[in-house]
Design a protein around this motif. Sequence first.
Motif, short mmCIF file in Angstrom:
data_model
loop_
_atom_site.label_atom_id
_atom_site.label_comp_id
_atom_site.label_asym_id
_atom_site.label_seq_id
_atom_site.Cartn_x
_atom_site.Cartn_y
_atom_site.Cartn_z
N ALA A 55 51.39 31.30 22.07
CA ALA A 55 52.82 31.45 21.76
C ALA A 55 52.99 32.90 21.32
CB ALA A 55 53.25 30.48 20.67
N ILE A 56 53.35 33.75 22.26
CA ILE A 56 53.31 35.20 22.05
C ILE A 56 54.71 35.79 22.16
CG2 ILE A 56 52.24 37.37 22.78
CD1 ILE A 56 50.23 35.24 21.86
N VAL B 124 59.31 33.85 29.97
CA VAL B 124 60.71 33.43 29.89
C VAL B 124 61.66 34.57 30.25
CG1 VAL B 124 60.39 31.56 28.25
CG2 VAL B 124 60.66 33.89 27.40
N ASP B 125 62.83 34.20 30.76
CA ASP B 125 63.89 35.15 31.05
C ASP B 125 65.22 34.46 30.75
OD1 ASP B 125 64.25 33.36 33.14
OD2 ASP B 125 63.59 34.75 34.70
N GLY C 281 55.69 34.75 26.33
CA GLY C 281 56.72 35.72 26.03
C GLY C 281 57.53 36.12 27.24
N ALA C 282 58.26 37.23 27.10
CA ALA C 282 59.03 37.79 28.21
C ALA C 282 58.11 38.62 29.09
CB ALA C 282 60.18 38.64 27.68
N ASP C 283 58.31 38.53 30.38
CA ASP C 283 57.48 39.27 31.33
C ASP C 283 58.11 40.63 31.58
OD1 ASP C 283 55.86 40.19 33.32
OD2 ASP C 283 56.10 38.46 34.63
N PHE C 284 57.44 41.68 31.14
CA PHE C 284 57.97 43.04 31.29
C PHE C 284 57.43 43.74 32.53
CE2 PHE C 284 58.45 42.45 26.64
CZ PHE C 284 59.82 42.62 26.58
N SER D 264 65.17 43.68 34.14
CA SER D 264 66.28 42.93 33.55
C SER D 264 66.16 42.87 32.03
CB SER D 264 66.32 41.52 34.15
OG SER D 264 65.08 40.86 33.97
N VAL D 265 65.14 42.21 31.51
CA VAL D 265 65.02 42.04 30.06
C VAL D 265 64.93 43.38 29.35
CG1 VAL D 265 63.58 41.15 28.20
CG2 VAL D 265 64.01 39.74 30.21
#
Length: 258
Positions: free
Chosen positions: A106-107, A30-31, A66-69, A76-77
């Motif tokens: 669900a991380i 997600v972003d 989760g958010a993609d780092f 961005s995140v």
Amino acid sequence: MTLASPPEIRLSRDQHVAQIEISRPPHNFVDAGLMGQLAETLLRLDDDDTCRAVVLSSGVGAFCAGADFSGAEQGSVSRDPSAFYAQAMKLYRSRKPIVAAVAGAAIGAGMGLALVADFRVTCREARFSANFNRLGFHPGFGMSVTLPRLVGEQQAALLFYTGRRIGGEEAVRIGLADELVAQGEVLPRALALAHEIAASAPLAVESTRETLRLGLADRVAEANRRELAIQRGQFATADFREGVAAMAERRTPVFRRC
């Protein structure tokens, strides 16, 4: 019937129940953009008097990893997550009951997304993890409020500090999820629960939900402001870079408090 919706958000209806399916292969990372699409969809359903309950599901194997780092998302995140959280906090302002169908991972922020829902239907194969500390930063998504609200402060602290992954059976045992079914039955059971809710008087359900969650959105937003301020500093640390690298390389991180 399938309704017009953004490309990564699939919205369908069955009588009084709406199903929102997130489809961003392969892991539903997600972003801010996807959070904005989801918030817009939920708020649109709030204005639809024929919608009485919502099911939130996944169109891929993971519910949300989760958010993609990595790659562009790290730029961005991890540089400034304020836009992401501005959209995420809107989810708590929605008025319709939400059932999350969690049949996969669900991380991190994905677990935070699952906690937006009123109920969670899951399976033994699902994996839940609040892995923020293991990545080198403070939990976000308002989870410092929502997680202890469900499982208690002691269990929430354990999940936060260790970042451990638990399966669906353990999630139900500690109160993180509500129902455990076979993996192939997660979505049908979530839909059945939503239809059961939709059979009750809609004004009564919405007002009861409002009373039960009175002040929750404000508490979550206030906590998230603190979470965001701390995260901004920790995203600049070597420990955060090490945590993300270790996750990508599937190894144990070596943190140095810097």
